[in-house]
Design a protein around this motif. Structure first.
Motif, PDB file in Angstrom:
ATOM      1  N   ILE A  41      17.971  -3.199  -4.636  1.00 40.92           N
ATOM      2  CA  ILE A  41      17.822  -3.867  -3.336  1.00 40.92           C
ATOM      3  C   ILE A  41      16.333  -4.078  -3.045  1.00 40.92           C
ATOM      4  O   ILE A  41      15.470  -3.429  -3.637  1.00 40.92           O
ATOM      5  CB  ILE A  41      18.451  -3.039  -2.175  1.00 40.92           C
ATOM      6  CG1 ILE A  41      17.861  -1.609  -2.140  1.00 40.92           C
ATOM      7  CG2 ILE A  41      19.960  -2.985  -2.308  1.00 40.92           C
ATOM      8  CD1 ILE A  41      18.324  -0.801  -0.922  1.00 40.92           C
ATOM      9  N   GLY A  67      15.340   1.651   0.701  1.00 35.83           N
ATOM     10  CA  GLY A  67      15.864   2.978   0.378  1.00 35.83           C
ATOM     11  C   GLY A  67      16.130   3.807   1.619  1.00 35.83           C
ATOM     12  O   GLY A  67      17.176   4.454   1.747  1.00 35.83           O
ATOM     13  N   LEU A 116      10.554  -9.519   1.492  1.00 35.31           N
ATOM     14  CA  LEU A 116      10.267  -9.210   2.892  1.00 35.31           C
ATOM     15  C   LEU A 116      11.085  -8.006   3.343  1.00 35.31           C
ATOM     16  O   LEU A 116      12.196  -7.774   2.845  1.00 35.31           O
ATOM     17  CB  LEU A 116      10.646 -10.399   3.788  1.00 35.31           C
ATOM     18  CG  LEU A 116       9.793 -11.656   3.666  1.00 35.31           C
ATOM     19  CD1 LEU A 116      10.422 -12.788   4.477  1.00 35.31           C
ATOM     20  CD2 LEU A 116       8.367 -11.410   4.129  1.00 35.31           C
ATOM     21  N   ALA A 117      10.537  -7.296   4.333  1.00 35.14           N
ATOM     22  CA  ALA A 117      11.212  -6.096   4.833  1.00 35.14           C
ATOM     23  C   ALA A 117      12.640  -6.380   5.330  1.00 35.14           C
ATOM     24  O   ALA A 117      13.567  -5.620   5.006  1.00 35.14           O
ATOM     25  CB  ALA A 117      10.363  -5.454   5.923  1.00 35.14           C
ATOM     26  N   PRO A 141       3.566  -3.544   6.380  1.00 42.09           N
ATOM     27  CA  PRO A 141       3.010  -4.679   7.138  1.00 42.09           C
ATOM     28  C   PRO A 141       1.777  -4.324   7.971  1.00 42.09           C
ATOM     29  O   PRO A 141       1.025  -5.216   8.353  1.00 42.09           O
ATOM     30  CB  PRO A 141       4.181  -5.105   8.027  1.00 42.09           C
ATOM     31  CG  PRO A 141       5.395  -4.730   7.241  1.00 42.09           C
ATOM     32  CD  PRO A 141       5.021  -3.434   6.570  1.00 42.09           C
ATOM     33  N   GLY A 158      10.580  -1.425  -4.729  1.00 43.47           N
ATOM     34  CA  GLY A 158       9.595  -2.323  -4.129  1.00 43.47           C
ATOM     35  C   GLY A 158       8.830  -3.146  -5.140  1.00 43.47           C
ATOM     36  O   GLY A 158       9.383  -3.616  -6.143  1.00 43.47           O
ATOM     37  N   ASP A 192      11.216   9.763  -4.218  1.00 45.88           N
ATOM     38  CA  ASP A 192      10.045   8.918  -3.979  1.00 45.88           C
ATOM     39  C   ASP A 192       8.815   9.712  -4.400  1.00 45.88           C
ATOM     40  O   ASP A 192       8.758  10.922  -4.193  1.00 45.88           O
ATOM     41  CB  ASP A 192       9.938   8.499  -2.511  1.00 45.88           C
ATOM     42  CG  ASP A 192       9.047   7.278  -2.334  1.00 45.88           C
ATOM     43  OD1 ASP A 192       9.534   6.242  -1.853  1.00 45.88           O
ATOM     44  OD2 ASP A 192       7.834   7.338  -2.704  1.00 45.88           O
ATOM     45  N   ASN A 234       5.971   9.526  -3.016  1.00 44.72           N
ATOM     46  CA  ASN A 234       5.265   9.953  -1.795  1.00 44.72           C
ATOM     47  C   ASN A 234       6.245  10.665  -0.877  1.00 44.72           C
ATOM     48  O   ASN A 234       7.412  10.269  -0.803  1.00 44.72           O
ATOM     49  CB  ASN A 234       4.702   8.739  -1.049  1.00 44.72           C
ATOM     50  CG  ASN A 234       3.699   7.984  -1.898  1.00 44.72           C
ATOM     51  OD1 ASN A 234       2.847   8.583  -2.539  1.00 44.72           O
ATOM     52  ND2 ASN A 234       3.816   6.679  -1.927  1.00 44.72           N
TER      53      ASN A 234
HETATM   54  C1  LIG Z   1       0.059  -5.515   2.939  1.00 48.88           C
HETATM   55  C2  LIG Z   1       1.498  -5.928   3.096  1.00 48.88           C
HETATM   56  C3  LIG Z   1       1.916  -6.591   4.243  1.00 48.88           C
HETATM   57  C4  LIG Z   1       3.240  -6.964   4.394  1.00 48.88           C
HETATM   58  N1  LIG Z   1       3.621  -7.602   5.550  1.00 48.88           N
HETATM   59  C5  LIG Z   1       4.927  -7.897   5.750  1.00 48.88           C
HETATM   60  C6  LIG Z   1       5.361  -8.476   6.985  1.00 48.88           C
HETATM   61  O1  LIG Z   1       4.558  -8.731   7.880  1.00 48.88           O
HETATM   62  N2  LIG Z   1       6.693  -8.735   7.131  1.00 48.88           N
HETATM   63  C7  LIG Z   1       7.606  -8.444   6.139  1.00 48.88           C
HETATM   64  O2  LIG Z   1       8.812  -8.660   6.344  1.00 48.88           O
HETATM   65  N3  LIG Z   1       7.215  -7.915   4.977  1.00 48.88           N
HETATM   66  C8  LIG Z   1       5.900  -7.627   4.750  1.00 48.88           C
HETATM   67  N4  LIG Z   1       5.515  -7.076   3.568  1.00 48.88           N
HETATM   68  C9  LIG Z   1       6.524  -6.874   2.515  1.00 48.88           C
HETATM   69  C10 LIG Z   1       7.372  -5.661   2.788  1.00 48.88           C
HETATM   70  O3  LIG Z   1       6.537  -4.539   2.991  1.00 48.88           O
HETATM   71  C11 LIG Z   1       8.284  -5.453   1.600  1.00 48.88           C
HETATM   72  O4  LIG Z   1       9.108  -6.584   1.465  1.00 48.88           O
HETATM   73  C12 LIG Z   1       9.151  -4.207   1.792  1.00 48.88           C
HETATM   74  O5  LIG Z   1       8.329  -3.059   1.828  1.00 48.88           O
HETATM   75  C13 LIG Z   1      10.158  -4.108   0.649  1.00 48.88           C
HETATM   76  O6  LIG Z   1      10.923  -2.958   0.816  1.00 48.88           O
HETATM   77  P1  LIG Z   1      11.445  -2.157  -0.454  1.00 48.88           P
HETATM   78  O7  LIG Z   1      12.332  -1.083   0.072  1.00 48.88           O
HETATM   79  O8  LIG Z   1      11.990  -3.098  -1.444  1.00 48.88           O
HETATM   80  O9  LIG Z   1      10.153  -1.517  -1.127  1.00 48.88           O
HETATM   81  P2  LIG Z   1       8.990  -0.629  -0.511  1.00 48.88           P
HETATM   82  O10 LIG Z   1       9.028  -0.618   0.966  1.00 48.88           O
HETATM   83  O11 LIG Z   1       7.748  -1.087  -1.192  1.00 48.88           O
HETATM   84  O12 LIG Z   1       9.338   0.831  -1.012  1.00 48.88           O
HETATM   85  C14 LIG Z   1       9.324   1.197  -2.361  1.00 48.88           C
HETATM   86  C15 LIG Z   1       9.266   2.714  -2.448  1.00 48.88           C
HETATM   87  O13 LIG Z   1       9.539   3.095  -3.785  1.00 48.88           O
HETATM   88  C16 LIG Z   1       8.676   4.127  -4.181  1.00 48.88           C
HETATM   89  N5  LIG Z   1       8.557   4.030  -5.645  1.00 48.88           N
HETATM   90  C17 LIG Z   1       8.300   2.929  -6.379  1.00 48.88           C
HETATM   91  N6  LIG Z   1       8.338   3.197  -7.682  1.00 48.88           N
HETATM   92  C18 LIG Z   1       8.627   4.513  -7.777  1.00 48.88           C
HETATM   93  C19 LIG Z   1       8.791   5.390  -8.892  1.00 48.88           C
HETATM   94  N7  LIG Z   1       8.694   4.959 -10.157  1.00 48.88           N
HETATM   95  N8  LIG Z   1       9.048   6.698  -8.645  1.00 48.88           N
HETATM   96  C20 LIG Z   1       9.155   7.143  -7.367  1.00 48.88           C
HETATM   97  N9  LIG Z   1       9.025   6.361  -6.281  1.00 48.88           N
HETATM   98  C21 LIG Z   1       8.763   5.058  -6.497  1.00 48.88           C
HETATM   99  C22 LIG Z   1       7.378   3.823  -3.444  1.00 48.88           C
HETATM  100  O14 LIG Z   1       6.590   4.988  -3.286  1.00 48.88           O
HETATM  101  C23 LIG Z   1       7.896   3.277  -2.105  1.00 48.88           C
HETATM  102  O15 LIG Z   1       8.035   4.300  -1.149  1.00 48.88           O
HETATM  103  C24 LIG Z   1       4.182  -6.688   3.384  1.00 48.88           C
HETATM  104  C25 LIG Z   1       3.769  -6.029   2.215  1.00 48.88           C
HETATM  105  C26 LIG Z   1       2.438  -5.650   2.078  1.00 48.88           C
HETATM  106  C27 LIG Z   1       1.997  -4.922   0.833  1.00 48.88           C
END
Ligand SMILES: Cc1cc2nc3c(=O)[nH]c(=O)nc-3n(C[C@H](O)[C@H](O)[C@H](O)COP(=O)(O)OP(=O)(O)OC[C@H]3O[C@@H](n4cnc5c(N)ncnc54)[C@H](O)[C@@H]3O)c2cc1C
Length: 457
Positions: A304, A22, A322-323, A49, A112, A40, A42
């Motif tokens: 996404i 996002g 993954l990020a 990570p 996420g 969001d 938060n």
């Molecule tokens: C402990 C941990 C370690 C990790 N280590 C790695 C690593 O080393 N390398 C790597 O590539 N990836 C890693 N990952 C995975 C990586 O963090 C995710 O793939 C990445 O964050 C996905 O991005 P995203 O934008 O899809 O979701 P996210 O980054 O999870 O963001 C989702 C956002 O949506 C918001 N949200 C969700 N639902 C709602 C709702 N209903 N209303 C309002 N807001 C909402 C949340 O607050 C959050 O801010 C790790 C994950 C974790 C948990």
């Protein structure tokens, strides 16, 4: 309630979630002829990570989070509302949130993932998870509180259960947190708790599959196992924890590891948003999208990152969560949205895999790069450090993280072991905000049949 968003002649792109995907998308649309509205729950972007480093006292929470409004200062077409999205109504192009309804022309789900407990209720009620900053701070407080309790009990079995830690899930998060806890046992806890016999403290890393770091190369898997053994982490492969109650983590109907502390890092589900038809939601709650990240059956809804399930010939089970996948899809969608606005046909997404890595201890990591390049040890750790430092949001966060890492590297110490967030199991909430009802009453026991520990081949 009115969300007071200004009217605009430009189409409105509503993005739910300001995580890796996002945030990147909203930034990439800064010059596009659209109004960007990010929602969001938060008011900060969380760098997941590094959560395990907050949980084990190596980094401050502030250094892995960054205020959303500050990230977008000066971006004229950007609007943010702090809200929980409850559901969407595609028929009326409406997002229903905790602060009111928001209309969209284009909607992007970037929500996420959530911890997947695989329907294991006692684990969902009692285990610690590590998906958010509050989770990480709770975990840190919980472990240190249990050490304080261990000082007070005369019962050796109870003492051991309070000190034992079981980490479930041998992926990067499980390996990273186990390594970090083992470093803490070696360097920090003996100084803080000289009255405790720390040789009685055991750290178990339990993995249902046949190897640690499942998706990585065999060389990385073997290296990780070797490093875990050197650190004294007891690795149990082909083992599943099925139940966790009364200070017992059961790995069969009758056999258990006595522990008060179980960290669940065994899997995630997509964080789906209610309102889409069941046909587009997969078994692990991701949303089926085509090669343009468009949700099947909708012209103006996209997903996404972790929540999106994009299947390709070489990835029949969907892109990895993954990020870099989230960020690349965000950049690509920003271009495609502008193509759509110009009346052009969108272009298919192609994932560029730049490699994967996991840190195993204070100065060791394993790294896999494309074309079967693998390296490990200190150089791997430096690579890991550099990549994570560069991807942290905000100059201040980079500096604070660097200072914390340098301090802990040269002093073998971690400054951040304050119990500033007193935490008890009855405060534990699941992802839907439901409180744990369970209170532990049973006295823990030693396990008469300890599990077989995995050593490298
Ligand atoms: C402990 C941990 C370690 C990790 N280590 C790695 C690593 O080393 N390398 C790597 O590539 N990836 C890693 N990952 C995975 C990586 O963090 C995710 O793939 C990445 O964050 C996905 O991005 P995203 O934008 O899809 O979701 P996210 O980054 O999870 O963001 C989702 C956002 O949506 C918001 N949200 C969700 N639902 C709602 C709702 N209903 N209303 C309002 N807001 C909402 C949340 O607050 C959050 O801010 C790790 C994950 C974790 C948990």
């Amino acid at each position: 309630m009115d969300t007071n968003l200004p009217a605009s002649t430009q189409p409105r792109v509503v993005i739910i979630g300001c995580g890796f995907g996002g945030l990147r998308l909203a930034k990439a649309l800064r010059k596009a002829p659209v109004q960007v509205v990010v929602i969001d729950r938060n008011n900060y972007h969380n760098f997941q990570p590094l959560l395990y480093q907050v949980a084990t006292g190596a980094l401050e929470a502030d250094s892995i989070a960054y205020p959303i409004r500050k990230i977008f200062t000066g971006q004229k077409n950007f609007f943010y509302r702090m809200a929980d999205v409850q559901h969407i109504s595609p028929a009326s192009n409406m997002v229903h949130t905790s602060v009111g309804d928001i209309r969209y022309d284009y909607l992007v789900l970037a929500t996420g993932s959530l911890t997947n407990f695989f329907g294991l209720e006692s684990i969902e009620r009692n285990a610690m998870q590590i998906k958010s900053i509050p989770n990480a701070l709770n975990l840190r407080s919980f472990i240190f509180q249990n050490f304080e309790k261990a000082l007070l009990t005369e019962n050796p079995a109870e003492k051991q259960a309070l000190m034992n830690i079981v980490v479930v899930g041998g992926g990067p998060t499980g390996v990273e947190i186990s390594g970090s806890l083992a470093e803490m046992r070696r360097h920090v806890l003996p100084k803080d708790y000289p009255e405790l016999d720390l040789s009685a403290m055991q750290i178990f890393l339990v993995e249902a599959g046949p190897a640690l770091l499942g998706p990585m190369s065999e060389a990385s898997q073997q290296d990780a196992l070797r490093y875990m053994n050197e650190l004294g982490v007891k690795v149990l492969l082909n083992t599943s924890i099925k139940r966790f109650e009364d200070c017992r983590a059961y790995y069969s109907d009758t056999e258990f590891i006595p522990s008060e502390n179980l960290v669940w890092a065994a899997g995630v589900n997509g964080a789906e948003v209610p309102g889409l038809p069941a046909e587009v939601v997969t078994r692990n709650k991701r949303i089926s999208v085509n090669q343009w990240n468009r949700v099947e059956g909708f012209d103006n809804i996209f997903a996404i990152g972790d929540v999106a399930n994009m299947v390709t010939e070489d990835m029949p089970r969907g892109m990895p969560m993954l990020a870099p996948v989230a960020q690349q899809q965000a950049d690509h969608l920003a271009d495609n949205l502008q193509r759509i606005l110009r009346g052009e046909t969108p272009v298919d997404f192609k994932y560029l895999n730049k490699g994967s890595m996991a840190i195993v201890s204070r100065n060791k990591a394993v790294v896999d790069l494309p074309k079967n390049v693998h390296f490990n040890g200190f150089f791997g750790w430096l690579t890991w450090l550099f990549v994570h430092l560069m991807t942290l949001v905000g100059f201040r966060n980079k500096v604070v993280a660097l200072v914390d890492w340098a301090f802990s590297y040269f002093s073998s110490d971690q400054a951040l072991r304050l119990i500033i967030r007193p935490f008890s199991r009855k405060d534990l909430k699941d992802d839907k905000g439901k409180k744990s009802a369970e209170h532990r009453t049973a006295t823990p026991e030693y396990n008469p049949t300890p599990p077989a520990i995995q050593t490298p081949a």
